[in-house]
Scaffold this motif. Sequence first.
Motif, PDB file in Angstrom:
ATOM      1  N   GLU A  51      -4.871   6.504  75.475  1.00 19.16           N
ATOM      2  CA  GLU A  51      -5.279   7.848  75.877  1.00 19.16           C
ATOM      3  C   GLU A  51      -4.948   8.869  74.795  1.00 19.16           C
ATOM      4  O   GLU A  51      -5.735   9.778  74.537  1.00 19.16           O
ATOM      5  N   ILE A  52      -3.806   8.720  74.166  1.00 24.90           N
ATOM      6  CA  ILE A  52      -3.427   9.646  73.099  1.00 24.90           C
ATOM      7  C   ILE A  52      -4.379   9.505  71.912  1.00 24.90           C
ATOM      8  O   ILE A  52      -4.812  10.504  71.330  1.00 24.90           O
ATOM      9  N   LYS A  53      -4.724   8.276  71.565  1.00 27.44           N
ATOM     10  CA  LYS A  53      -5.670   8.066  70.464  1.00 27.44           C
ATOM     11  C   LYS A  53      -7.021   8.695  70.786  1.00 27.44           C
ATOM     12  O   LYS A  53      -7.629   9.350  69.935  1.00 27.44           O
ATOM     13  N   GLN A  54      -7.491   8.505  72.013  1.00 28.12           N
ATOM     14  CA  GLN A  54      -8.765   9.104  72.419  1.00 28.12           C
ATOM     15  C   GLN A  54      -8.682  10.626  72.376  1.00 28.12           C
ATOM     16  O   GLN A  54      -9.619  11.296  71.926  1.00 28.12           O
ATOM     17  N   PHE A  55      -7.574  11.163  72.844  1.00 27.49           N
ATOM     18  CA  PHE A  55      -7.391  12.609  72.827  1.00 27.49           C
ATOM     19  C   PHE A  55      -7.444  13.143  71.401  1.00 27.49           C
ATOM     20  O   PHE A  55      -8.114  14.139  71.124  1.00 27.49           O
ATOM     21  N   HIS A  56      -6.755  12.463  70.491  1.00 30.46           N
ATOM     22  CA  HIS A  56      -6.748  12.911  69.099  1.00 30.46           C
ATOM     23  C   HIS A  56      -8.145  12.812  68.480  1.00 30.46           C
ATOM     24  O   HIS A  56      -8.554  13.704  67.736  1.00 30.46           O
ATOM     25  N   ARG A  57      -8.863  11.739  68.799  1.00 31.62           N
ATOM     26  CA  ARG A  57     -10.229  11.604  68.281  1.00 31.62           C
ATOM     27  C   ARG A  57     -11.114  12.736  68.787  1.00 31.62           C
ATOM     28  O   ARG A  57     -11.865  13.345  68.018  1.00 31.62           O
ATOM     29  N   ARG A  58     -11.024  13.017  70.094  1.00 31.49           N
ATOM     30  CA  ARG A  58     -11.825  14.111  70.659  1.00 31.49           C
ATOM     31  C   ARG A  58     -11.445  15.441  70.028  1.00 31.49           C
ATOM     32  O   ARG A  58     -12.307  16.270  69.720  1.00 31.49           O
ATOM     33  N   ARG A  59     -10.162  15.632  69.839  1.00 32.44           N
ATOM     34  CA  ARG A  59      -9.678  16.884  69.256  1.00 32.44           C
ATOM     35  C   ARG A  59     -10.188  17.055  67.825  1.00 32.44           C
ATOM     36  O   ARG A  59     -10.641  18.135  67.440  1.00 32.44           O
TER      37      ARG A  59
END
Length: 100
Positions: A51-59
């Motif tokens: 989830e953190i990786k996805q969040f960073h990618r989206r960000r």
Amino acid sequence: MLSQRTNLLVEYENANKALDKAKPQKKQMAEEAKLAAEKAFEDCSDVARQEIKQFHRRRVNMFQESLEKFAEAQLRNARDVNAMLAKSLTKIKQFEITDG
């Protein structure tokens, strides 16, 4: 997610303590409880990492899109200013000065 992970960590720590204090006849059950708590915590941690990786990618993607829009707006603005200055320069060159 953080609170769930924290709760699982507390359960895992409690299972470790229970295993340390367990009497020989209950050691097997305590070991199984510890392993189950450890697995639940690790599974939750893996999900959190994803989830953190996805969040960073989206960000990063959102930042990149915003930066592109900003650059395009700046470019449009610069073109508009250039056109306006060119038009003003043309008008100034056409202006006649009369000796009076």
